[in-house]
Design a protein around this motif. Sequence first.
Motif, short mmCIF file in Angstrom:
data_model
loop_
_atom_site.label_atom_id
_atom_site.label_comp_id
_atom_site.label_asym_id
_atom_site.label_seq_id
_atom_site.Cartn_x
_atom_site.Cartn_y
_atom_site.Cartn_z
N LEU A 196 1.41 -1.23 -0.19
CA LEU A 196 -0.42 0.34 -0.04
C LEU A 196 0.37 1.26 -0.11
N TRP A 197 1.69 1.21 0.74
CA TRP A 197 2.95 2.33 1.26
C TRP A 197 3.53 2.73 -0.50
N LEU A 198 3.79 1.80 -1.23
CA LEU A 198 4.38 1.45 -2.46
C LEU A 198 3.71 2.31 -3.68
N ILE A 199 1.83 2.22 -3.52
CA ILE A 199 1.42 2.18 -4.84
C ILE A 199 0.51 3.95 -4.06
N LEU A 200 1.17 4.03 -2.84
CA LEU A 200 0.68 4.90 -3.41
C LEU A 200 0.82 6.32 -2.79
N HIS A 201 2.04 6.09 -2.70
CA HIS A 201 3.57 6.93 -2.92
C HIS A 201 4.00 6.98 -4.44
N ALA A 202 3.92 6.68 -5.01
CA ALA A 202 4.42 5.72 -6.74
C ALA A 202 3.08 6.84 -7.54
N LEU A 203 1.59 6.47 -7.26
CA LEU A 203 0.36 6.93 -7.33
C LEU A 203 0.56 8.54 -7.82
N LEU A 204 1.08 9.04 -6.17
CA LEU A 204 0.64 10.37 -5.87
C LEU A 204 2.12 11.00 -6.90
N ALA B 85 2.48 10.22 -9.15
CA ALA B 85 2.11 10.63 -10.87
C ALA B 85 1.85 10.93 -11.01
N LEU B 86 0.43 11.51 -10.49
CA LEU B 86 -0.38 12.21 -10.34
C LEU B 86 0.17 13.98 -10.14
N ASN B 87 1.72 14.33 -10.09
CA ASN B 87 2.07 15.37 -9.63
C ASN B 87 1.41 16.16 -8.34
N GLN B 88 1.13 14.99 -7.30
CA GLN B 88 0.23 15.66 -5.62
C GLN B 88 1.14 15.71 -5.37
N ASN B 89 1.70 16.74 -4.24
CA ASN B 89 2.60 17.46 -3.41
C ASN B 89 2.63 17.06 -2.46
N GLN B 90 1.43 17.12 -1.98
CA GLN B 90 1.43 16.95 -0.58
C GLN B 90 1.65 15.41 0.22
N PRO B 91 1.77 15.25 0.96
CA PRO B 91 2.51 13.84 1.52
C PRO B 91 1.20 13.48 2.72
N PHE B 92 0.35 12.66 1.35
CA PHE B 92 -0.55 12.03 2.25
C PHE B 92 0.33 10.82 3.75
N THR B 93 1.44 10.74 4.45
CA THR B 93 1.15 10.03 5.35
C THR B 93 2.44 11.06 6.53
N LYS C 189 13.56 7.76 1.00
CA LYS C 189 13.87 8.27 -1.06
C LYS C 189 12.34 8.72 -1.44
N ILE C 190 11.50 7.72 -1.69
CA ILE C 190 10.52 7.85 -1.82
C ILE C 190 9.15 8.33 -1.00
N GLN C 191 9.11 8.28 0.02
CA GLN C 191 8.29 9.24 0.99
C GLN C 191 8.80 10.57 0.83
N ILE D 120 15.91 8.73 -6.52
CA ILE D 120 16.47 7.30 -6.67
C ILE D 120 17.98 7.51 -7.77
N THR D 121 19.17 7.70 -7.48
CA THR D 121 19.99 7.87 -8.11
C THR D 121 20.64 6.62 -8.96
N ASP D 122 21.85 7.04 -9.78
CA ASP D 122 21.78 5.17 -10.57
C ASP D 122 22.32 4.44 -9.44
N GLU D 123 23.33 5.27 -8.61
CA GLU D 123 23.99 4.64 -6.90
C GLU D 123 23.52 4.12 -6.34
N ASP D 124 22.86 4.70 -6.15
CA ASP D 124 20.86 4.14 -4.71
C ASP D 124 20.57 2.79 -5.28
N ARG D 125 20.17 3.62 -7.62
CA ARG D 125 19.10 1.93 -7.20
C ARG D 125 20.27 0.63 -7.66
#
Length: 262
Positions: A89-97, A99-107, A127-129, A134-139
């Motif tokens: 759920l955490w991953l879905i919501l962060h990726a979705l927000l 993508a929708l360019n909604q910068n306000q944090p939901f958590t 990083k995602i929150q 995520i840089t190439d080095e992080d990846r």
Amino acid sequence: MRDWKDELGYKSVSELFSSETEKHFEIPAYQRHFTWDKSSIEELITDICTHISTLNKDIPYHLGSLVLAQKKDSLCYEIIDGQQRCITLWLILHALLKALNQNQPFTADNKLKFSEVRTLANKFLEKIQNKGVITDEDRKTFSENGGTHNLLIAYDYLGNLFQEEKQFQKVQKANKDKKINREEFKDFLLEKTFLLQTVLPPGADVSLYFERMNDRGEQMQATDIVKTFLFESLSSSTRSYAETLWSACSNMNRFIQSNFET
């Protein structure tokens, strides 16, 4: 007046992650790493979309249970059962927000975190929150570590899935007549998707509880959660009677009265 959701411990995703900002969830070190693959995540998303398109939008979607244990003198709750769903759920919501360019944090900050010994996994969540890059080095680091490898794969998949409306609607194979858009999905996921939250009684042997639930291959049933909740509210003198009654009602192979010795 409290409604049935409060009485039974049902919490929407929004209530879990947005309310009580001082309260947070921790995934203990003894829990296994994140294991959901792309097919499991896609199945969850398509199932929710099918639910929305075929039923009234006001009908909740039940995602299962979340069993917690409160750490002593703290507002931190360890996730004993349901960690895979919570992370997903955490991953879905962060990726979705994102993508929708909604910068306000939901958590709230650090609402979900791993045990402090899993420093790299916590770095990934930060990083995602914070919508960090995520840089190439992080990846490279994340992909080489067993604790973050699947997290990275899942987040990349979700980022691609939610990037465009057409891409998101491709996974809705069963919904031929009505496709759910990303905004509808986000609102339903936050407000109408529920988990049954249960907090173990103070002093409960968490390690033994976890061992019996997992090592023996026994998956916790909703009835087990209800039983734990009910029995804690009974006095010690009445629990033996309650156990007799519960056992009799649990045997569904014959009439209940036949399960009593007298």
